[in-house]
Write a protein that holds these residues in place. Structure first.
Motif, short mmCIF file in Angstrom:
data_model
loop_
_atom_site.label_atom_id
_atom_site.label_comp_id
_atom_site.label_asym_id
_atom_site.label_seq_id
_atom_site.Cartn_x
_atom_site.Cartn_y
_atom_site.Cartn_z
N ARG A 215 0.84 -1.21 0.00
CA ARG A 215 0.00 0.00 0.00
C ARG A 215 0.87 1.26 0.00
O ARG A 215 0.55 2.23 -0.67
N VAL A 216 1.96 1.22 0.75
CA VAL A 216 2.87 2.37 0.80
C VAL A 216 3.48 2.63 -0.57
O VAL A 216 3.61 3.78 -1.02
N ILE A 217 3.85 1.55 -1.27
CA ILE A 217 4.42 1.69 -2.60
C ILE A 217 3.42 2.35 -3.55
O ILE A 217 3.78 3.20 -4.37
N GLN A 218 2.14 1.97 -3.42
CA GLN A 218 1.11 2.51 -4.31
C GLN A 218 0.76 3.96 -3.97
O GLN A 218 0.50 4.76 -4.87
N GLU A 219 0.74 4.28 -2.67
CA GLU A 219 0.37 5.62 -2.24
C GLU A 219 1.36 6.12 -1.17
O GLU A 219 0.99 6.28 -0.01
N PRO A 220 2.62 6.35 -1.54
CA PRO A 220 3.64 6.69 -0.54
C PRO A 220 3.36 7.97 0.23
O PRO A 220 3.56 8.03 1.45
N GLY A 221 2.87 8.99 -0.45
CA GLY A 221 2.64 10.27 0.22
C GLY A 221 1.60 10.20 1.31
O GLY A 221 1.70 10.90 2.33
N ARG A 222 0.58 9.35 1.11
CA ARG A 222 -0.54 9.27 2.06
C ARG A 222 -0.35 8.19 3.11
O ARG A 222 -0.87 8.28 4.22
N MET A 223 0.43 7.15 2.79
CA MET A 223 0.44 5.96 3.63
C MET A 223 1.67 5.77 4.51
O MET A 223 1.60 5.07 5.52
N TRP A 224 2.82 6.36 4.15
CA TRP A 224 4.04 5.94 4.84
C TRP A 224 4.03 6.29 6.32
O TRP A 224 4.43 5.47 7.17
N LYS A 225 3.53 7.47 6.67
CA LYS A 225 3.49 7.85 8.09
C LYS A 225 2.52 6.98 8.87
O LYS A 225 2.80 6.55 9.99
N ARG A 226 1.34 6.73 8.24
CA ARG A 226 0.32 5.93 8.92
C ARG A 226 0.85 4.56 9.29
O ARG A 226 0.70 4.10 10.42
N TYR A 227 1.51 3.89 8.33
CA TYR A 227 1.97 2.53 8.60
C TYR A 227 3.23 2.50 9.44
O TYR A 227 3.38 1.62 10.31
N LEU A 228 4.15 3.41 9.21
CA LEU A 228 5.38 3.43 10.00
C LEU A 228 5.08 3.62 11.47
O LEU A 228 5.47 2.80 12.31
#
Length: 250
Positions: A215-228
């Motif tokens: 998901r982060v690869i597909q939407e890095p700007g929106r997802m990386w902080k949420r998942y990290l």
């Protein structure tokens, strides 16, 4: 059903996909109301912060572990879950069940073009007799009661709700009597996948708990902080529980 276990204060049922389907099948045949929910690492973290979300989860009849991280945590805490029960996979199996048993499904959530595409996809595969109705997920709190009543009037046997958390959990818990559908379930972003607007991670990534990374690869700007930060918070809660448990044993 085996007794529920608790992961970081959130209950979960130690059952397999097939056991889940069998329980739902029996409940539908008996017209017994079932409120289903899945949990993952993010939802465990958020439920420890959001009392209303936690209440919405604990009052469910079936609680499955969707996230592989929850399954790994259960093993680390020495109360292992048998397997992951992914919500999107369960939804697919229940659509097949509806086709075989002539049940009708109401689809609620996502954008209009997406939910309509989901209905078109399932109608093409199983015929439109499986569809009781559908509606997009964009509405105000003032409209919630009316929408719940409209779903009840559809005479659906199954309701899938594809909205974000905690909105879908709270909506279902608050209006389950007005909805009056035998089986209700939140399915998150599953409509996006079925409609082809979002691609699901390859099987090997699912197996190793890397869907979040996909998901982060597909939407890095929106997802990386949420998942990290979400994954780090979950790991902290699991270690905290492990240390607390070991302290009690001593």
């Amino acid at each position: 059903m085996n007794s529920r276990i608790s992961i970081c204060g959130i209950p979960v049922d130690p059952i397999t996909m097939q056991e889940t389907i069998d329980m739902i099948d029996v409940a539908l045949a008996e017209k017994k109301p079932i409120h289903h929910v899945v949990i993952n690492a993010a939802k465990v973290v958020n439920a420890n912060k959001d009392k209303e979300l936690k209440e919405s989860i604990v009052h469910c009849d079936i609680i499955n572990a969707d996230g592989q991280g929850v399954v790994w945590a259960s093993r680390f805490l020495r109360k292992p879950l048998p397997e992951r029960v992914a919500g999107i996979d369960l939804m697919g199996e229940l659509v097949k069940l509806a086709y075989r048993k002539r049940y009708k499904i109401f689809f609620l959530g996502a954008k209009e073009e997406i939910v309509k595409k989901v209905v078109d996809v399932y109608s093409a595969e199983y015929g439109n007799q499986v569809v009781a109705g559908y509606r997009n997920g964009y509405f105000s709190t003032d409209d919630e009661l009316l929408i719940a009543q409209q779903i009840g009037q559809s005479k659906a046997d199954i309701l899938f709700v594809a909205m974000s958390s905690p909105k879908k959990e709270i909506f279902l818990n608050k209006y389950k009597k007005e909805i009056n559908v035998p089986f209700i379930m939140g399915v998150g972003g599953s409509f996006d996948v079925v409609a082809g607007f979002v691609h699901r991670a390859p099987g090997w990534m699912q197996k190793y708990g890397l869907e979040w990374f996909y998901r982060v690869i597909q939407e890095p700007g929106r997802m990386w902080k949420r998942y990290l930060f979400g994954n780090l918070e979950f790991a902290y809660l699991v270690v905290k529980e492990k240390i607390g448990y070991n302290s009690i044993k001593k």
